[in-house]
Design a protein around this motif. Structure first.
Motif, PDB file in Angstrom:
ATOM      1  N   LYS A   1     -50.020-117.054   9.634  1.00 30.77           N
ATOM      2  CA  LYS A   1     -49.323-118.346   9.533  1.00 30.77           C
ATOM      3  C   LYS A   1     -48.947-118.591   8.076  1.00 30.77           C
ATOM      4  N   ILE A   2     -47.675-118.823   7.866  1.00 29.45           N
ATOM      5  CA  ILE A   2     -47.185-119.104   6.510  1.00 29.45           C
ATOM      6  C   ILE A   2     -47.182-120.613   6.309  1.00 29.45           C
ATOM      7  N   LYS A   3     -47.783-121.067   5.219  1.00 32.12           N
ATOM      8  CA  LYS A   3     -47.818-122.491   4.910  1.00 32.12           C
ATOM      9  C   LYS A   3     -46.475-122.915   4.329  1.00 32.12           C
ATOM     10  N   THR A   4     -45.946-124.014   4.809  1.00 31.17           N
ATOM     11  CA  THR A   4     -44.656-124.497   4.299  1.00 31.17           C
ATOM     12  C   THR A   4     -44.801-125.909   3.731  1.00 31.17           C
ATOM     13  N   ALA A   5     -43.814-126.298   2.938  1.00 32.17           N
ATOM     14  CA  ALA A   5     -43.796-127.633   2.345  1.00 32.17           C
ATOM     15  C   ALA A   5     -42.368-128.181   2.410  1.00 32.17           C
ATOM     16  N   LEU A   6     -42.276-129.499   2.443  1.00 33.60           N
ATOM     17  CA  LEU A   6     -40.965-130.152   2.478  1.00 33.60           C
ATOM     18  C   LEU A   6     -40.241-129.940   1.146  1.00 33.60           C
ATOM     19  N   ALA A   7     -38.954-129.562   1.248  1.00 33.83           N
ATOM     20  CA  ALA A   7     -38.150-129.349   0.041  1.00 33.83           C
ATOM     21  C   ALA A   7     -36.739-129.875   0.285  1.00 33.83           C
ATOM     22  N   TYR A   8     -35.947-129.900  -0.774  1.00 29.83           N
ATOM     23  CA  TYR A   8     -34.556-130.381  -0.694  1.00 29.83           C
ATOM     24  C   TYR A   8     -33.632-129.359  -1.322  1.00 29.83           C
TER      25      TYR A   8
ATOM     26  N   GLY B   1     -65.073-115.275   0.153  1.00 26.14           N
ATOM     27  CA  GLY B   1     -65.220-116.722   0.048  1.00 26.14           C
ATOM     28  C   GLY B   1     -63.916-117.483   0.208  1.00 26.14           C
ATOM     29  N   LEU B   2     -62.786-116.775   0.248  1.00 24.03           N
ATOM     30  CA  LEU B   2     -61.492-117.435   0.443  1.00 24.03           C
ATOM     31  C   LEU B   2     -61.283-117.763   1.908  1.00 24.03           C
ATOM     32  N   THR B   3     -60.468-118.768   2.180  1.00 25.70           N
ATOM     33  CA  THR B   3     -60.063-119.024   3.558  1.00 25.70           C
ATOM     34  C   THR B   3     -59.114-117.910   4.000  1.00 25.70           C
ATOM     35  N   ASP B   4     -58.937-117.786   5.314  1.00 23.47           N
ATOM     36  CA  ASP B   4     -58.009-116.769   5.825  1.00 23.47           C
ATOM     37  C   ASP B   4     -56.608-116.969   5.256  1.00 23.47           C
ATOM     38  N   GLY B   5     -56.195-118.251   5.138  1.00 21.20           N
ATOM     39  CA  GLY B   5     -54.859-118.542   4.617  1.00 21.20           C
ATOM     40  C   GLY B   5     -54.719-118.154   3.157  1.00 21.20           C
ATOM     41  N   GLU B   6     -55.733-118.473   2.341  1.00 22.50           N
ATOM     42  CA  GLU B   6     -55.696-118.115   0.919  1.00 22.50           C
ATOM     43  C   GLU B   6     -55.670-116.599   0.745  1.00 22.50           C
ATOM     44  N   ARG B   7     -56.491-115.930   1.542  1.00 25.85           N
ATOM     45  CA  ARG B   7     -56.551-114.467   1.433  1.00 25.85           C
ATOM     46  C   ARG B   7     -55.226-113.838   1.847  1.00 25.85           C
ATOM     47  N   TYR B   8     -54.620-114.374   2.897  1.00 23.34           N
ATOM     48  CA  TYR B   8     -53.325-113.862   3.380  1.00 23.34           C
ATOM     49  C   TYR B   8     -52.249-114.052   2.313  1.00 23.34           C
ATOM     50  N   ASP B   9     -52.242-115.221   1.666  1.00 20.68           N
ATOM     51  CA  ASP B   9     -51.229-115.494   0.646  1.00 20.68           C
ATOM     52  C   ASP B   9     -51.437-114.626  -0.600  1.00 20.68           C
ATOM     53  N   GLU B  10     -52.684-114.449  -1.017  1.00 17.33           N
ATOM     54  CA  GLU B  10     -52.949-113.565  -2.158  1.00 17.33           C
ATOM     55  C   GLU B  10     -52.549-112.129  -1.816  1.00 17.33           C
ATOM     56  N   TRP B  11     -52.838-111.714  -0.593  1.00 20.89           N
ATOM     57  CA  TRP B  11     -52.490-110.365  -0.138  1.00 20.89           C
ATOM     58  C   TRP B  11     -50.975-110.165  -0.184  1.00 20.89           C
ATOM     59  N   ARG B  12     -50.220-111.203   0.215  1.00 18.49           N
ATOM     60  CA  ARG B  12     -48.748-111.092   0.192  1.00 18.49           C
ATOM     61  C   ARG B  12     -48.211-111.105  -1.232  1.00 18.49           C
ATOM     62  N   ARG B  13     -48.835-111.874  -2.117  1.00 18.62           N
ATOM     63  CA  ARG B  13     -48.427-111.854  -3.536  1.00 18.62           C
ATOM     64  C   ARG B  13     -48.585-110.453  -4.117  1.00 18.62           C
ATOM     65  N   ILE B  14     -49.705-109.802  -3.768  1.00 14.38           N
ATOM     66  CA  ILE B  14     -49.955-108.445  -4.257  1.00 14.38           C
ATOM     67  C   ILE B  14     -48.919-107.483  -3.678  1.00 14.38           C
ATOM     68  N   GLU B  15     -48.699-107.591  -2.366  1.00 13.85           N
ATOM     69  CA  GLU B  15     -47.771-106.685  -1.685  1.00 13.85           C
ATOM     70  C   GLU B  15     -46.353-106.817  -2.244  1.00 13.85           C
ATOM     71  N   ARG B  16     -45.964-108.038  -2.597  1.00 14.36           N
ATOM     72  CA  ARG B  16     -44.607-108.277  -3.129  1.00 14.36           C
ATOM     73  C   ARG B  16     -44.467-107.866  -4.592  1.00 14.36           C
ATOM     74  N   GLY B  17     -45.579-107.561  -5.242  1.00 13.36           N
ATOM     75  CA  GLY B  17     -45.511-107.202  -6.658  1.00 13.36           C
ATOM     76  C   GLY B  17     -45.558-108.402  -7.577  1.00 13.36           C
TER      77      GLY B  17
END
Length: 807
Positions: free
Chosen positions: A176-183, A353-369
């Motif tokens: 699950k990707i976390k999203t935020a309201l933007a303009y 100790g990270l939540t699943d969401g935090e770990r997933y996001d850090e993992w994607r940051r690493i994967e993207r370089g």
């Protein structure tokens, strides 16, 4: 039209599925699917998760095209595992006796593992009462056994036997990707200019927003960032939406596990001669693009971390990435501060100790370089870094690098495999290296680099060993010798800090009736439970069972039920009785459960808001506080009596590590080690900071006992709810091994494990000692295959190479 075939490992951990299955790639997925992607595939009568390990236009010779099933759907748009990690999974499956799907799921973050939702569907007429009561007049309902009564489950089983219902399993992606309201700002400059000219002069906020939009045409800003930048309220944004200056969109928002941390930039320090030599040798191997493991053996406080960071800086300047492993979460906060303070936003963090969401996001940051330096505990060794230039394993001797359950991998060995794959240097750092690592350095397999001086001119602390038999002979029941009490009082008077270690949490070891000897035991594990006064309960630290503290003996009715032994809670109470003015922080698993609590406590101690840090072995390693001038070890014998050939090594390492917390700056440090066995060589050699002496002594003991590093060790463990079955089955295994190995291995057992019952299962073990690794490994693979046939009878059999514990 040519066909394309996918080789897929399916999410069914069994021996017959421990190899890829061939599936047909549907025409519409040909341009989508690639090795390393997750897919949903049919397997038997259900749908399961699969991971593609190969794509080919050739059909394997032993596969019939007419029997092939097609991939149902793709769960990814790009591969989640690169070629390196796929190859690594195959290597680990072979060397850890684990199923490849178990390895692949260990490599992936939890968010990329599938959930399975079960449904029951009516396919024939059923009684109206059943349709109404169980199915609520629907054709299909979710199936969760806990939500049905026993009678209803019997009815459903009957309907299934008569083919009136069928089961359907749906694979659900947890990512699950976390999203935020933007303009998103308009690109129509003419519209915006006209709007600006038509605005009333008193519409200051709208003018401010419109001017900002015109300076950032077409850009997308999150609501939070936009309001921070322009200082406008929701009403102004609503007006801008109505006038079409901008439109609402959702943007991805990465979860940041370091958000709460305040981290200042840290400048590089000047290296001394030994550090500089180590730095140059490691950098030379990196520049030559050559695989070379280094053992950086440095006394506590010798500046190993600064060498790591400066080599990492050299690697990053050459556009490579760095993987930095620490042994446990306890060390992560301080190390993360140092690494992030040096490398900033390039740093990612990975630990359990990270939540699943935090770990997933850090993992994607690493994967993207987006992150080029990864700091983390054991599982971080699987970080999806590409272009790796350096791997660091800090405190490489620590047992927490070994996974205790399936798959039983050792992060140090995985790090070495990845180093060989990328042809890069791997640094193994420790003040007290594992004997196996030191032996490899002795033979020249690793290059040995030694740091013999403390950084900044600090001196090693003076260590004093106290015989607690003499202290207790006086009749006083205490955890503190007279000498330790005096030194504690002195530190409090001088406004200096103290670290106290007791390797046992809880208030007391156990509870016992003084009249009949009854000890309350956990019904699942048959172990004496530990008393916890904060929760007023007895707990089993193995299975989690908990019950109230008895006030009378359940066996004889006596009220003379008492607490025995010592835990951190009890020591804290005595400490505050002795020194009421002292500010004490207690750190153990009970006080550090909440997220961020450990970092908060360490920061609090670092700011000198406490005088004494009391804890279990989690405080023994990696902590660096300049005002700590006294370390007290309340009982150095905790591990010496364990039935494990590692006991002396673990004791020496722990005493050396915790002693190293004292006197790390300009103030001289002291260490008081309390022991009931003060003449033991592990304690005496730790007192003198003599690792070379301990290495020589312990290697002689290992050679005489035919243990590693002279012999390979394997533990075969069997468990069953029936004690006799576990014993009988493992006896058959022992007979089979003797027949095939004859004189080529030492076979010990089968015997009950030291902790013979846990979670209502009985455990037996066989220990193998051998030299011919290939022969025994092949035999163990055959054993693993055969064991699958008896698993359904309730027997669980596991194989652990180079176990870290025999408990």
């Amino acid at each position: 039209m040519t066909n394309t075939f996918a080789q897929i490992i399916v999410d069914v951990p069994a021996m017959q599925t421990n190899h890829p299955y061939t599936y047909l790639v549907p025409q519409h997925l040909k341009s989508v699917l690639a090795a390393g992607m997750r897919v949903e595939v049919p397997f038997g009568h259900r749908q399961v998760l699969g991971i593609i390990v190969g794509i080919s236009a050739q059909l394997p010779k032993d596969v019939s095209a007419s029997k092939l099933k097609a991939v149902t759907r793709a769960l990814d748009l790009v591969p989640v595992l690169n070629t390196e990690l796929l190859n690594l999974s195959r290597y680990l499956a072979e060397t850890t006796f684990a199923f490849r799907i178990s390895i692949l799921k260990t490599i992936l973050p939890n968010a990329l593992k599938a959930d399975y939702k079960h449904y029951i569907r009516l396919v024939d007429e059923v009684d109206n009462h059943i349709r109404t009561k169980i199915f609520k007049d629907l054709d299909e309902i979710p199936f969760n056994p806990q939500q049905f009564s026993d009678d209803e489950l019997v009815i459903l089983a009957r309907l299934r036997r008569h083919n009136q219902i069928e089961m359907r399993i749906e694979v659900q992606d947890r990512a699950k990707i976390k999203t935020a309201l933007a303009y998103q700002f308009s690109e129509d400059a003419e519209l915006l200019e006209n709007s600006l000219s038509e605005l009333k002069q008193n519409a200051k906020k709208q003018q401010q927003l419109l001017s900002f939009i015109m300076g950032h045409l077409g850009e997308t800003w999150s609501k939070h960032d936009l309001q921070q930048k322009v200082a406008i309220g929701d009403s102004v944004l609503k007006q801008a939406l109505n006038k079409e200056w901008l439109i609402k969109v959702q943007v991805e928002q990465l979860r940041d596990p370091l958000k709460a941390m305040t981290i200042d930039h840290v400048e590089a320090l000047t290296l001394n001669a030994e550090q500089q030599m180590a730095y140059e040798k490691i950098c030379h191997q990196f520049d030559q693009q050559r695989y070379q493991p280094f053992l950086l053996e440095g006394i506590t406080g010798s500046g190993k971390t600064e060498v790591y960071l400066q080599v990492a800086q050299h690697v990053l300047k050459n556009n490579k990435t760095v993987l930095f492993l620490v042994p446990e979460i306890a060390l992560t906060p301080q190390m993360v501060r140092r690494v992030k303070g040096r490398f900033g936003h390039q740093t990612a963090i990975l630990h359990s100790g990270l939540t699943d969401g935090e770990r997933y996001d850090e993992w994607r940051r690493i994967e993207r370089g987006e992150a080029t330096v990864v700091v983390g505990a054991r599982s971080a060794v699987f970080a999806p870094l590409s272009n790796i230039g350096l791997i660091i394993v800090d405190e490489e001797h620590e047992t927490t690098y070994k996974q205790n359950d399936n798959p039983r991998y050792h992060a140090r060995e995985v790090a070495l495999w990845r180093g060989r794959y990328h042809q890069i240097p791997v640094i193994l750092g420790s003040a007290t290296p594992a004997l196996e690592t030191r032996a490899r350095a002795q033979r020249g397999v690793y290059e040995l680099l030694r740091l013999t001086q403390r950084a900044g001119g600090a001196q090693l602390p003076h260590v004093e060993v106290i015989d607690m038999k003499e202290t207790l002979a006086s009749g006083e029941k205490t955890n503190f010798s007279d000498i330790l009490r005096e030194k504690l009082a002195q530190r409090l008077e001088n406004n200096e800090q103290t670290v106290l270690m007791l390797n046992r949490r809880g208030f007391s070891s156990f509870v016992m009736c003084r009249d009949c000897g009854y000890v309350p035991r956990d019904p699942n594990c048959n172990l004496a439970m530990t008393l916890h006064m904060d929760s007023h309960s007895l707990k089993c630290h193995y299975c989690g069972h908990e019950e109230p503290i008895p006030h009378t003996c359940p066996q004889c009715g006596s009220k003379r039920i008492r607490y025995y032994g010592t835990g951190t809670e009890k020591v804290e109470k005595e400490l505050l009785d002795l020194f009421p003015q002292a500010r004490v922080i207690r750190m153990d698993q009970d006080t550090t459960r909440k997220k961020g609590s450990m970092d908060r406590m360490l920061q609090q101690f670092g700011r000198h808001e406490a005088d004494i840090l009391l804890g279990t072995q989690m405080i023994a390693k990696g902590l660096d506080f300049p005002d700590v001038t006294l370390v007290g070890v309340l009982n150095a014998d905790t591990a010496l009596g364990l039935p494990d050939f590692h006991a002396s090594e673990r004791t020496f390492q722990l005493l050396t590590q915790v002693s190293g917390r004292a006197g790390r700056a300009q103030k001289q440090g002291e260490v008081v080690v309390q022991s009931f066995n003060p003449q033991h060589y592990a304690i005496q050699l730790a007192k003198n900071h003599d690792y070379p002496g301990f290495y020589q002594r312990e290697m002689a003991v290992r050679h005489a006992g035919r243990y590693s590093p002279y012999y390979f060790i394997a533990q075969i463990q069997a468990s069953h709810q029936d004690e006799n079955q576990a014993s009988i089955q493992l006896t058959k295994v022992a007979q089979w091994l003797k027949k095939h190995l004859q004189q080529q291995a030492v076979i010990l057992g089968p015997t009950p494990k030291p902790i013979a019952k846990m979670r209502n299962r009985y455990y037996f073990q066989i220990i193998l000692k051998y030299k011919d690794q290939q022969l025994v490994d092949n035999l163990l693979h055959v054993l693993q295959d055969n064991a699958q046939k008896v698993t359904k009878k309730g027997l669980q059999l596991s194989i652990d190479k180079e176990p870290i514990s025999f408990m």
